[in-house]
Structures are given as C-alpha cells and as structure tokens.
Enzyme design. Structure first.
Site, PDB file in Angstrom:
ATOM      1  N   GLU A  68      -3.281   7.602  -4.144  1.00  0.00           N
ATOM      2  CA  GLU A  68      -3.205   6.358  -3.377  1.00  0.00           C
ATOM      3  C   GLU A  68      -3.125   5.146  -4.304  1.00  0.00           C
ATOM      4  O   GLU A  68      -3.799   5.094  -5.328  1.00  0.00           O
ATOM      5  CB  GLU A  68      -4.454   6.230  -2.493  1.00  0.00           C
TER       6      GLU A  68
ATOM      7  N   TYR B 203       0.862  -1.197   0.000  1.00  0.00           N
ATOM      8  CA  TYR B 203       0.000   0.000   0.000  1.00  0.00           C
ATOM      9  C   TYR B 203       0.888   1.233   0.000  1.00  0.00           C
ATOM     10  O   TYR B 203       1.904   1.280   0.695  1.00  0.00           O
ATOM     11  CB  TYR B 203      -0.897   0.012   1.249  1.00  0.00           C
TER      12      TYR B 203
END
Ligand code: GDP
Ligand code: MN
Length: 387
Positions: A189, A101
């Site tokens: 993101e 992530y």
C-alpha cells in the site's frame, strides 16, 4: 510479517517504484548526519508498525540542522499508539502537488488480487470508502494474466488522476503489483502516492506485509522482520524451530500437536486458568527438544505453574519424561509442573518420572484432571502429594 516504511520502500525501489532516498538511524547525532547527507529540507519519520504517525507527531519536516536535531530528539523514544520509536527514517523532503492512494492485496472472498486507487490520498482510506465510495476505484485482476499496462492506465483514468500523470500512475500501479506478486506480499500500500510540482509520481509512504510462510523463497527478505519489536521468547523459539506464541496468563503449556495444544488452552481456560503461552513441541520430540521447550516456557517470568499434556503417537512418553528429567537437572524450576502422559510408551514414561521423583511434579491421568490441578497450583493451592 509487517515491514517498516523504510523496508517497504527498499522493496519498492527494487521494482522500480520511485521513492526518495534516505537513511535509517537510531540516534539524534546519526539523524543530523543523515539529514546533511540527503540535503535539507528533510523529513524525519518515526519507524513503527502502525499508521497515523503524521497525526501523532511522528512525521516532521526540518529546514535546517537545528530543526532536524529537535525533531529527532522529540520523535526518538516517542510512544505512538503503544509502539515505541527506536528508528527514524530521514529522507529528502518532497514538494507535493497532489496526494493519491494505491494498494494491492488479495481479496480472499473473490479469490483474486485487488488493485485499489484513489485521488483522495494522504487520509484514512476507510473514510474515503465510506464518505465517497465512487472515489475509490476497486479492480480485480486475473491472477494468471497479472496487471497489464492497459488495465493500469484504465484504473488511473477511471480514478480521475490528472491527465498528465496517468502514465506515471499506471507505471506505479504496475510496479506495485509486481512488488505484491514477486515479493509474496499480502499487502502493498502507498498512502500517499504523490504527484510533485514537477509532475513526478512517487511513493511517500510504504505499508508492506510479507507472507511469512513464503519467506523461505526470499532469503534476501529474511532480515526485514522488525526483530526489536518481536517478543524475545518468540524470537528464540523461532530460531529453535519451536512453535511458541506468548499469551497473557500465568500457566505455561506444552503439548504435542497444534490441535492438542489448542484444546489444552481451552480446558485450562474452562478450569478457570489463564494460559501463558501456546507451545507445540511437535511430533517425534526427543529429550533435547523437550528440554529446550521447558526453558522457553520458564523464560516467561509470569509463569506460576506448567502443564505438560502429551498424547504419544510418534512422540514417545519415555522421551518426554527423559527431556523433563534433563531439564530439571539443569534448570531446577521453582514452579510446579503437572504432567499428563498418554499414548505411546506412557507407562515407561510415568515409570521414569516416578523413579526420578522430581520435586513438585504432579501426575494426572486425564486432560481435565491435569487442567484442574495446574489451575489450583498456579493459584497457590495444594493438590496433594507430588507423583
Ligand atoms: P502516516 O501518517 O503514518 O501515514 O505517515 P506518512 O508517511 O503518510 O506521512 C504523513 C503525512 O506527512 C503525509 O500524508 C504528508 O502530508 C506528510 N509528509 C510526509 N513526507 C513529506 C514530505 O517529504 N514533504 C511534505 N511536504 N510532506 C510530507
Ligand atoms: Mn501514510
């Protein structure tokens, strides 16, 4: 302004982040054609402005044409948490060794950019933050210096990325920071940022929000807003340069100056009504602009009555009255209007309205009186003779 996954990936690619190439399509036949072009196996992905598409069945792998067709047919038109799927993204499927992530956003309380990284990707990152906060690296960046390669390497190794991909992850973080900074994003993101069996690091998903107020600096990004999901009246208002926000109620609102419009919404709510929109006609509105505003308000079928609340400063009462008269001549509204005109040239404005004797237009002296009248009219009650 939130971007769809494939639009975010377009920005990623522009800054050297690795992504799979693919194609955005809107029909089953185009999906099958695109799948053949990118090469099987492919992944068929719903393009909607909401996360959790995988869990909702909006992300499917297809090994051949039959499967691609079936998934495209199932996903197109699917409802994912209130968002209807109209576009699919077809890309060549990746093999996954690990799911990480990464994100960059502005930490408002710290007044600094924040870079986050975790080797626990592919899942809800809030869960990771709660369950095992030590696995989510959070690092503030000096906005003037930017994210250095050394700092990115440190983030990757502190986050315990596999040793052989520390460099690849650091490159991805630096590129992601560049996307965030140079594209004026508020959020960039990647979840998951994958490591392939060949040890390549690449973005399998993209969530990018651009700062709408900075969009003028990026003419190449103007076309990225998801026009189809935008309210058609808000889109029209945007094109005309009118500040309009659609709300849930049935009372159309027009005022001049954002502060006055907001207090008008409050006063209407206090009087027991429910506003159908926010519309700031702005300072110095002329008759033409007022006419446009009336058209926008009435384009919403839910509107049962309209309140004009004008406090003239730069805006002149007589111009507002002229705009209203012009609008009535063209549109012939079927709903009642309440008009409160105060300030510059209010007497002239009221005089014009009286002479025009517009059907179903009621004058009010004060904002409270106007609100009470319009609420009564929207509820279908009479308020005495029109002005
Ligand atoms: P989200 O559910 O909206 O976040 O959509 P994602 O794009 O993140 O996809 C959800 C999940 O589908 C990912 O975490 C992967 O596990 C899986 N996935 C997506 N693309 C691929 C792919 O190319 N290959 C494989 N094997 N899995 C994929
Ligand atoms: Mn994702």
């Amino acid at each position: 302004m939130d971007l769809l996954e494939h639009q975010g990936k377009q920005l990623f690619a522009r800054h050297g982040l690795k992504v799979s190439s693919g194609e955005a399509v809107s029909t089953v036949e185009d999906a099958v054609r695109a799948a053949k072009a990118v090469g099987y196996p492919v992944v068929v992905k719903a393009q909607v402005l909401i996360g959790g598409r995988g869990k909702a069945g909006g992300v499917k792998l297809a090994a051949d044409e039959g499967q691609a067709r079936e998934h495209a047919r199932n996903i197109l038109g699917m409802d994912i948490h209130g968002h209807t799927v109209r576009t699919l993204w077809i890309e060549h499927a990746s093999d996954i060794a690990s799911e990480y992530y990464a994100s960059v956003l502005l930490d408002r309380s710290a007044k600094q950019p924040l870079v986050m990284f975790s080797v626990e990707g592919g899942v809800d990152i809030e869960e990771v933050a709660e369950r095992s906060p030590e696995k989510l690296i959070r690092r503030h960046v000096d906005a003037l210096a930017g994210l250095s390669r050394e700092e990115a390497v440190r983030i990757a190794s502190d986050g315990k990325a596999d040793a052989d991909v520390i460099d690849g992850v650091a490159d991805a973080l630096v590129a992601l920071y560049e996307v965030w900074l140079q594209e004026d994003a508020t959020l960039a993101e990647i979840n998951p940022l994958i490591v392939t069996p060949e040890r390549e690091v690449k973005a399998l998903d993209a969530k990018v929000s651009l700062d709408g107020n900075a969009l003028f600096r990026h003419p190449e990004n103007q076309s990225l807003s998801d026009r189809e999901n935008e309210d058609p009246i808000e889109r029209r208002a945007g094109e005309q340069g009118v500040q309009y926000v659609k709300l849930d109620g049935d009372i159309g609102i027009l005022g001049n100056g954002a502060g006055l419009v907001m207090s008008t919404l409050d006063v209407v709510a206090q009087a027991g009504g429910s506003p159908a929109n926010f519309l700031d006609a702005g300072g110095g509105s002329d008759a033409e602009k007022i006419k446009q505003a009336v058209e926008l308000i009435l384009a919403n079928d839910a509107v049962k009555a309209v309140l004009f609340n004008i406090f003239g400063g730069i805006t002149r009462g007589d111009e507002v009255a002229k705009g209203l008269i012009a609008a009535f001549a063209e549109i012939k509204p079927s709903v009642p209007f309440v008009v409160r005109l105060d300030g510059t040239n209010d007497i002239e404005g009221r005089q014009l309205l009286q002479e025009a004797a517009l059907p179903n237009v009621h004058a009010a002296r004060t904002m409270n009186e106007a609100a009470e009248k319009v609420v009564a009219l929207a509820a279908g009650h009479g308020v005495g003779a029109p002005a």
